[in-house]
Design a protein around this motif. Structure first.
Motif, mmCIF file in Angstrom:
data_model
loop_
_atom_site.group_PDB
_atom_site.id
_atom_site.type_symbol
_atom_site.label_atom_id
_atom_site.label_comp_id
_atom_site.label_asym_id
_atom_site.label_seq_id
_atom_site.Cartn_x
_atom_site.Cartn_y
_atom_site.Cartn_z
ATOM 1 N N ILE A 1 6.384 24.577 -88.076
ATOM 2 C CA ILE A 1 5.820 25.391 -87.155
ATOM 3 C C ILE A 1 6.283 25.589 -85.823
ATOM 4 O O ILE A 1 6.463 26.556 -85.592
ATOM 5 N N ALA A 2 6.948 24.574 -85.315
ATOM 6 C CA ALA A 2 7.606 24.751 -84.164
ATOM 7 C C ALA A 2 8.587 25.886 -84.158
ATOM 8 O O ALA A 2 8.933 26.867 -83.374
ATOM 9 N N HIS A 3 9.524 25.706 -85.326
ATOM 10 C CA HIS A 3 10.646 26.625 -85.358
ATOM 11 C C HIS A 3 10.212 27.971 -85.573
ATOM 12 O O HIS A 3 10.558 29.145 -85.327
ATOM 13 N N GLN A 4 8.967 28.027 -86.573
ATOM 14 C CA GLN A 4 8.477 29.308 -86.861
ATOM 15 C C GLN A 4 7.936 30.358 -85.794
ATOM 16 O O GLN A 4 8.157 31.345 -85.637
ATOM 17 N N LYS A 5 7.399 29.638 -84.779
ATOM 18 C CA LYS A 5 7.114 30.107 -83.403
ATOM 19 C C LYS A 5 8.090 30.868 -82.781
ATOM 20 O O LYS A 5 7.890 31.721 -82.322
ATOM 21 N N VAL A 6 9.289 30.075 -82.633
ATOM 22 C CA VAL A 6 10.403 30.481 -82.101
ATOM 23 C C VAL A 6 10.845 31.788 -82.853
ATOM 24 O O VAL A 6 11.168 32.853 -82.024
ATOM 25 N N ILE A 7 10.853 31.567 -84.036
ATOM 26 C CA ILE A 7 11.105 32.907 -84.942
ATOM 27 C C ILE A 7 10.389 34.146 -84.650
ATOM 28 O O ILE A 7 10.871 35.254 -84.550
ATOM 29 N N ASP A 8 9.108 33.884 -84.643
ATOM 30 C CA ASP A 8 7.947 35.013 -84.078
ATOM 31 C C ASP A 8 8.483 35.439 -83.183
ATOM 32 O O ASP A 8 8.571 36.739 -82.848
ATOM 33 N N SER A 9 8.687 34.850 -82.171
ATOM 34 C CA SER A 9 8.964 35.050 -80.689
ATOM 35 C C SER A 9 10.026 36.087 -80.642
ATOM 36 O O SER A 9 10.095 37.011 -79.676
ATOM 37 N N LEU A 10 11.059 35.586 -81.287
ATOM 38 C CA LEU A 10 12.378 36.272 -81.331
ATOM 39 C C LEU A 10 12.230 37.707 -82.046
ATOM 40 O O LEU A 10 13.243 38.269 -82.132
ATOM 41 N N SER A 11 11.108 37.696 -82.815
ATOM 42 C CA SER A 11 10.900 38.928 -83.693
ATOM 43 C C SER A 11 12.142 38.993 -84.748
ATOM 44 O O SER A 11 12.563 40.129 -85.066
#
Ligand code: ASP
Ligand code: MG
Length: 421
Positions: A77-87
């Protein structure tokens, strides 16, 4: 004759420099400012991911797959957050779960550990790659397992450095295809002869960067840190620290042996052999001072260097029949240390005992005692501190260790070392 790629630089970004989406954006801006194309970009796991994966691994061992799966999910989840934020378009769920599944079926605990913790570097490099790609860089992702071959010693694998040129052949080819190419790859991990994932020991990404630099014949290696180069002391402990701007290879090796934690101990030697300079600089401030480690024969820092190592263990050992500690005993002690993956910070021998000082690590300590066998007695004192002062005065050392119990001391004209209770 081997072919070389011109002006190649290896950049290494540690966990702190890729800890969240802003940090990843900052890496891109550093590359924009400092890149002499082409380049190899070596990345560690994001932030404290490796620690968290180690935690998941111990849960896997103690409580089984389902519990470990739950814990791992938080990392996903923490990694997916970064991914989302980087679009960017990326799903790392599968990557982490596959690592856990592979780890779960391995009987060898060290091999199982490597399989799981390596996913941290797999994930961080995929994220940086996808981000650079989405911003139109000429970037390729390469699995470092296809480049760096290690032995079978899981958890603290070794690399035959005499074979680096051969290991780097394909990578050199890839880099020479385009003068603006960047290759993103993992630090810390490699592949064993039997095809398994191995790791080079904690904080091993600096060493990976050095190995890759030798493998491609780089001009230099740049290690990006949260400090302005190599300081004369740890700024979290000492005030008024200064950057050492030039440091000879041998001096850097000496300092990392004493415990200077800025660069991984194995990093400098292969670079020294090939005369590749190592630059240590701050990813937070491009104008800050930096350190250049290269050939500066006979040059020593103009101020004292302090190396403070908290939480070390002193293990006193000797033959159970209380006979003398002979050379034959010492040979087996050193090979046991090597097998246990212990890096010795200081040692001292007397006729009947041998003291070894190393960073406290219960697992490695147990492994060492097991390897030493029944003919050897041992006594561990943990939680000690080791202070090394190089190019300082006697008075300075006295002042720093006043009111402390000194358990052991070693002195040479340039260096004083004290083990403190
Ligand atoms: N991610 C690994 C660790 O934290 C390797 C490294 O950071 O150099 O130990
Ligand atoms: Mg790390």
């Amino acid at each position: 004759m081997q072919f070389r790629v011109q002006n190649l630089i290896v950049h290494k970004f540690g966990g702190a420099s890729v800890k969240d989406a802003d940090a990843v954006r900052n890496v891109e801006s550093i590359l924009q400012n400092c890149l002499v194309y082409p380049a190899v970009v070596v990345v560690s796991a994001m932030g404290k991911t490796t620690n968290k994966l180690e935690q998941v691994f111990s849960t896997l061992v103690s409580d089984g797959y389902d519990k470990a799966f739950e814990e791992l999910n938080e990392i996903v989840i923490a990694h997916q957050k970064v991914i989302d934020s980087l679009s960017i378009e990326l799903d790392l769920h599968e990557l982490f779960i596959t690592a856990l599944k592979k780890s779960n079926v391995l009987d060898d605990l060290d091999a199982a550990y490597d399989e799981l913790v390596a996913s941290g570097e797999d994930a961080s490099t995929k994220i940086l790659y996808a981000y650079l790609y989405s911003n139109s860089w000429d970037v390729e992702w390469r699995d470092v397992r296809g480049i760096i071959e290690t032995d079978e010693r899981h958890n603290s694998a070794r690399v035959d450095e005499s074979r680096l040129d051969e290991m780097g052949l394909n990578l050199r080819g890839l880099l020479s295809e385009s003068s603006r190419r960047i290759v993103v790859t993992q630090g810390f991990i490699g592949k064993s002869p039997s095809g398994r994932t191995t790791t080079l020991g904690r904080e091993g990404s600096d060493y990976s960067a050095a190995l890759l630099a030798c493998a491609v014949g780089a001009e230099e290696v740049v290690i990006w840190k949260d400090v302005p180069g190599m300081l004369n002391a740890d700024p979290r402990i000492f005030e008024g620290t200064q950057t050492v701007e030039e440091l000879d290879y041998s001096e850097a090796i000496e300092l990392s042996y004493y415990g200077a934690s800025v660069i991984h101990p194995r990093t400098v030697k292969p670079l020294q052999n090939l005369g590749i300079p190592l630059i240590v600089r701050s990813f937070m401030d491009l104008n800050a001072k930096q350190t250049r480690i290269a050939r500066f024969p006979g040059q020593i820092p103009s101020f004292p260097m302090y190396i403070y190592r908290p939480n070390v263990t002193r293990l006193s050992i000797g033959p159970s029949d209380r006979s003398f500690v002979g050379e034959d005993h010492l040979t087996s002690v050193f090979s046991a240390l090597d097998d246990a993956g212990i890096h010795v910070r200081m040692m001292q021998n007397s006729a009947v005992k041998f003291d070894i000082i190393f960073d406290s690590n219960k697992d490695k300590e147990v492994k060492l005692i097991e390897k030493l066998g029944e003919e050897v007695w041992s006594k561990a004192t943990r939680g000690l501190e080791l202070l090394t002062v190089r190019y300082g005065s006697e008075e300075l050392v006295e002042k720093l260790t006043a009111k402390r119990e000194v358990l052991m001391e070693q002195k040479s004209p340039s260096t004083v070392r004290r083990l403190l209770a």
